[in-house]
Design a protein around this motif. Structure first.
Motif, PDB file in Angstrom:
ATOM      1  N   GLY A 197      61.666 -36.231  -7.655  1.00  0.00           N
ATOM      2  CA  GLY A 197      60.799 -34.996  -7.594  1.00  0.00           C
ATOM      3  C   GLY A 197      59.540 -35.359  -6.534  1.00  0.00           C
ATOM      4  N   SER A 198      58.940 -36.562  -6.970  1.00  0.00           N
ATOM      5  CA  SER A 198      57.749 -37.036  -6.492  1.00  0.00           C
ATOM      6  C   SER A 198      58.163 -37.413  -4.927  1.00  0.00           C
ATOM      7  N   LEU A 199      59.038 -37.846  -4.333  1.00  0.00           N
ATOM      8  CA  LEU A 199      59.553 -38.202  -3.069  1.00  0.00           C
ATOM      9  C   LEU A 199      59.597 -36.901  -2.261  1.00  0.00           C
ATOM     10  N   SER A 200      60.011 -35.935  -2.906  1.00  0.00           N
ATOM     11  CA  SER A 200      60.264 -34.739  -2.115  1.00  0.00           C
ATOM     12  C   SER A 200      58.819 -34.339  -1.753  1.00  0.00           C
ATOM     13  N   LEU A 201      57.970 -34.165  -2.910  1.00  0.00           N
ATOM     14  CA  LEU A 201      56.637 -33.694  -2.711  1.00  0.00           C
ATOM     15  C   LEU A 201      55.706 -34.448  -1.535  1.00  0.00           C
ATOM     16  N   VAL A 202      56.055 -35.676  -1.534  1.00  0.00           N
ATOM     17  CA  VAL A 202      55.220 -36.709  -0.497  1.00  0.00           C
ATOM     18  C   VAL A 202      56.120 -36.297   1.044  1.00  0.00           C
ATOM     19  N   LEU A 203      57.503 -36.166   0.965  1.00  0.00           N
ATOM     20  CA  LEU A 203      57.824 -35.892   2.107  1.00  0.00           C
ATOM     21  C   LEU A 203      57.480 -34.550   2.876  1.00  0.00           C
ATOM     22  N   VAL A 204      57.555 -33.472   1.811  1.00  0.00           N
ATOM     23  CA  VAL A 204      57.063 -32.168   2.445  1.00  0.00           C
ATOM     24  C   VAL A 204      55.514 -32.215   2.812  1.00  0.00           C
ATOM     25  N   GLY A 205      54.613 -32.971   2.363  1.00  0.00           N
ATOM     26  CA  GLY A 205      53.444 -33.196   2.844  1.00  0.00           C
ATOM     27  C   GLY A 205      53.201 -33.917   3.906  1.00  0.00           C
TER      28      GLY A 205
END
Length: 216
Positions: A197-205
């Motif tokens: 979940g955290s990596l997906s947030l960072v990726l979208v950012g």
């Protein structure tokens, strides 16, 4: 190459809601919430009221943030939303809560039957999720603000609340029994979920900051 697909935001909002359901600080409270929601078996109006209560709360928040985005220049809003998702992703990874929940809510006052008790319970549960899932909620609010469309903002936060509500409404009894047997001391599945979940947030950012992801 840009990922300018409106449906991506809709699916993201629903996925963020599902991710928020498993926020570590609120998992121990879920059996109590379920006990109150399903205290009266077959009380369909209470379940409907719960869904309307939690979705109304987040939909209003979505509309307000959609309006807020109209007051900020596009280039500034792009940087704010992109950086917000990167920061919130790291916060989620390291269990940083932006708002601390001082005490557990007394939801047992809504154990009675009927739509109104369900509505008030849904609103109360939604308020609990605001501090507990603050990095995830902050991320979807950044996307909503960048869209600058209040109606779509309301829809996205409605889908977010739907992601939280689905485990309650569809799997109530099963989830209650399951969570009563689960240790809340960071089991492996929760750590995996947190990292993904955290990596997906960072990726979208990062995609937003580099102009490769358009949220609407």
């Amino acid at each position: 190459m840009s990922f300018a697909v409106a449906e991506v935001s809709y699916w993201m909002a629903l996925g963020y809601g599902l991710l928020a359901f498993f926020s570590p600080c609120v998992l121990p409270l879920i059996p109590a919430f379920l006990g109150v929601l399903f205290a009266s078996k077959g009380d369909f109006l209470k379940v409907i009221g719960f869904f309307v209560g939690i979705s109304s709360l987040f939909s209003v928040i979505g509309v307000l943030f959609g309006l807020f985005g109209n007051f900020i220049p596009t280039y500034i809003l792009t940087w704010i939303s992109g950086l917000a998702l990167v920061v919130f992703g790291l916060f989620y990874l390291f269990d940083v809560e932006l708002v601390k929940m001082k005490k557990n809510p007394n939801v047992w006052r809504y154990k009675g039957e009927g739509f109104l008790n369900g509505f008030l319970l849904g609103g109360s549960v939604g308020l609990v999720w605001i501090p507990c899932s603050s990095p995830i909620l902050g991320s979807i609010l950044a996307i909503v603000a960048s869209g600058r469309e209040p109606v779509k903002g309301g829809v996205l936060l409605f889908l977010y609340s739907l992601g939280i509500s689905i485990p309650f409404i569809l799997m109530g009894g099963f989830v209650n029994r399951l969570l009563n047997r689960v240790s809340f001391k960071k089991p492996v599945w929760m750590n995996v979920l947190k990292v993904v979940g955290s990596l997906s947030l960072v990726l979208v950012g990062v995609l937003i900051l580099t102009g490769r992801f358009i949220t609407y």
